[in-house]
Design a protein around this motif. Structure first.
Motif, PDB file in Angstrom:
ATOM      1  N   VAL A   9       7.146  -5.494 -45.324  1.00 53.16           N
ATOM      2  CA  VAL A   9       7.858  -4.947 -46.482  1.00 53.16           C
ATOM      3  C   VAL A   9       8.600  -6.061 -47.213  1.00 53.16           C
ATOM      4  CG1 VAL A   9       9.693  -3.370 -47.218  1.00 53.16           C
ATOM      5  CG2 VAL A   9       8.050  -2.651 -45.462  1.00 53.16           C
ATOM      6  N   TYR A  48       8.412   7.883 -51.296  1.00 49.26           N
ATOM      7  CA  TYR A  48       9.736   7.391 -50.927  1.00 49.26           C
ATOM      8  C   TYR A  48      10.218   6.400 -51.980  1.00 49.26           C
ATOM      9  CZ  TYR A  48       8.174   9.334 -46.490  1.00 49.26           C
ATOM     10  OH  TYR A  48       7.689  10.178 -45.524  1.00 49.26           O
ATOM     11  N   ALA A 106      12.457   1.614 -42.648  1.00 50.07           N
ATOM     12  CA  ALA A 106      13.245   2.288 -43.685  1.00 50.07           C
ATOM     13  C   ALA A 106      14.329   1.383 -44.261  1.00 50.07           C
ATOM     14  CB  ALA A 106      13.859   3.570 -43.121  1.00 50.07           C
ATOM     15  N   TYR A 155       4.404   0.084 -52.405  1.00 44.79           N
ATOM     16  CA  TYR A 155       3.771  -0.208 -51.118  1.00 44.79           C
ATOM     17  C   TYR A 155       2.949   1.013 -50.727  1.00 44.79           C
ATOM     18  CZ  TYR A 155       3.800  -2.247 -46.314  1.00 44.79           C
ATOM     19  OH  TYR A 155       3.479  -2.813 -45.108  1.00 44.79           O
ATOM     20  N   LEU A 196      11.646  -1.246 -52.747  1.00 41.82           N
ATOM     21  CA  LEU A 196      10.232  -0.901 -52.899  1.00 41.82           C
ATOM     22  C   LEU A 196      10.041   0.612 -52.881  1.00 41.82           C
ATOM     23  CD1 LEU A 196       8.149  -3.335 -50.645  1.00 41.82           C
ATOM     24  CD2 LEU A 196       7.835  -2.937 -53.079  1.00 41.82           C
ATOM     25  N   MET A 237       3.050  -0.852 -41.452  1.00 40.34           N
ATOM     26  CA  MET A 237       4.333  -0.853 -42.155  1.00 40.34           C
ATOM     27  C   MET A 237       5.415  -1.321 -41.196  1.00 40.34           C
ATOM     28  SD  MET A 237       6.137   2.151 -44.391  1.00 40.34           S
ATOM     29  CE  MET A 237       7.489   1.707 -45.493  1.00 40.34           C
ATOM     30  N   THR A 243      14.971  -3.683 -50.167  1.00 34.71           N
ATOM     31  CA  THR A 243      14.108  -4.318 -51.167  1.00 34.71           C
ATOM     32  C   THR A 243      13.929  -3.472 -52.419  1.00 34.71           C
ATOM     33  OG1 THR A 243      12.135  -3.351 -50.140  1.00 34.71           O
ATOM     34  CG2 THR A 243      12.797  -5.564 -49.408  1.00 34.71           C
ATOM     35  N   VAL A 252      12.827  -1.079 -46.641  1.00 36.01           N
ATOM     36  CA  VAL A 252      12.472  -0.399 -47.893  1.00 36.01           C
ATOM     37  C   VAL A 252      13.709  -0.219 -48.762  1.00 36.01           C
ATOM     38  CG1 VAL A 252      11.650   1.778 -48.873  1.00 36.01           C
ATOM     39  CG2 VAL A 252      10.458   0.764 -46.922  1.00 36.01           C
ATOM     40  N   GLU A 312       2.868   7.187 -49.209  1.00 36.47           N
ATOM     41  CA  GLU A 312       2.231   7.435 -47.918  1.00 36.47           C
ATOM     42  C   GLU A 312       0.972   8.263 -48.162  1.00 36.47           C
ATOM     43  OE1 GLU A 312       3.391   9.346 -43.556  1.00 36.47           O
ATOM     44  OE2 GLU A 312       4.485   9.960 -45.362  1.00 36.47           O
ATOM     45  N   VAL A 366       7.409   3.592 -51.882  1.00 37.64           N
ATOM     46  CA  VAL A 366       6.341   3.717 -50.889  1.00 37.64           C
ATOM     47  C   VAL A 366       5.550   4.992 -51.157  1.00 37.64           C
ATOM     48  CG1 VAL A 366       5.768   3.924 -48.440  1.00 37.64           C
ATOM     49  CG2 VAL A 366       7.707   2.497 -49.157  1.00 37.64           C
ATOM     50  N   TYR A 426       4.024   6.312 -43.222  1.00 40.06           N
ATOM     51  CA  TYR A 426       5.372   5.769 -43.391  1.00 40.06           C
ATOM     52  C   TYR A 426       6.013   5.597 -42.019  1.00 40.06           C
ATOM     53  CZ  TYR A 426      10.142   5.243 -45.150  1.00 40.06           C
ATOM     54  OH  TYR A 426      11.392   4.768 -45.439  1.00 40.06           O
TER      55      TYR A 426
END
Length: 235
Positions: A168, A147, A189, A179, A197, A163, A195, A192, A201, A199, A184
């Motif tokens: 986050v 992601y 969401a 991350y 970030l 999570m 920020t 995420v 998973e 991800v 996930y």
């Protein structure tokens, strides 16, 4: 093959490795037919009693088993079981072995659950996003999901066994670009997205299989004369 360890010695090693004293008894049991002085020359490790585990244990002439989820095991072998302790120390928690595999330097705690670390954060040697993603996929035999993507090269990452939005946000505030987690969570969401970030998973089952392989390797290193077999369903 003569006995090379006692069940008590194996339990002592695993208790220390997994910091098992931090967990309630039902997280680390039951100990089926447990006797501390029981001799062990051939040990099996598996996630849970599924498939042909009992038949496999008989074919391998095992003296004892280490299980992650022991519930439902119907065999007559001694069992050492580690549930929560295994998850937190050998999958996506504060996991020194995973930190070493990722070349994550001086991991610091990220998040707590009941006073125990939920995850870790630290620097890694700077590498492109594509290279880092490929390294993690190779380590775990694939990824469940990817992601987003960081704006530049990856040099700081976190690994967290949960999570939630606060985790986050904290990861981003502390400079993480990626991350890593087992699953996930859609509820995070927005955090995420806000920020930026990325991800990765890993997948809960995939991270458990990785941890089980590490556990088998650590047992072989600590007890070089002990035969340690990994259940084929978890290979």
């Amino acid at each position: 093959m003569g006995a090379v360890a006692s069940l008590g010695e194996l339990r002592g090693f695993l208790d220390e490795l997994l910091l098992a004293d931090r967990f309630a008894g039902d997280q680390n049991g039951p100990f089926a037919h447990y006797r501390a002085d029981a001799p062990v020359a051939r040990l099996g490790v598996a996630l849970e009693p599924k498939g042909e585990l009992a038949a496999w244990a008989h074919r391998e002439r095992l003296d004892a088993l280490v299980l992650h989820r022991p519930w439902g095991f119907a065999g007559d072998l001694p069992v050492l079981a580690y549930h929560g302790a295994f998850d937190e120390r050998l999958t996506t928690g504060f996991n020194p072995n995973l930190a070493a595999a990722l070349a994550l330097c001086e991991p610091a705690v990220l998040g707590y659950k009941e006073g125990r670390p939920l995850g870790m954060i630290g620097d890694v040697p700077s590498v492109t996003w594509e290279a880092f993603r490929a390294r993690v996929a190779a380590l775990f035999g694939g990824l469940e999901g990817v992601y987003g993507a960081p704006a530049g090269d990856v040099s700081r990452v976190c690994v967290v066994g949960a999570m939630r939005p606060p985790l986050v946000y904290e990861a981003a505030e502390r400079g993480a670009q990626v991350y890593l987690t087992g699953q996930y969570r859609r509820g995070a969401a927005r955090a995420v997205l806000e920020t930026g970030l990325a991800v990765l998973e890993l997948g809960h089952a995939r991270s458990e299989r990785w941890g089980l392989g590490v556990l088998a390797a650590l047992l072989r290193e600590a007890f070089p004369d002990l035969s340690v077999s990994l259940y084929a369903a978890e290979r």
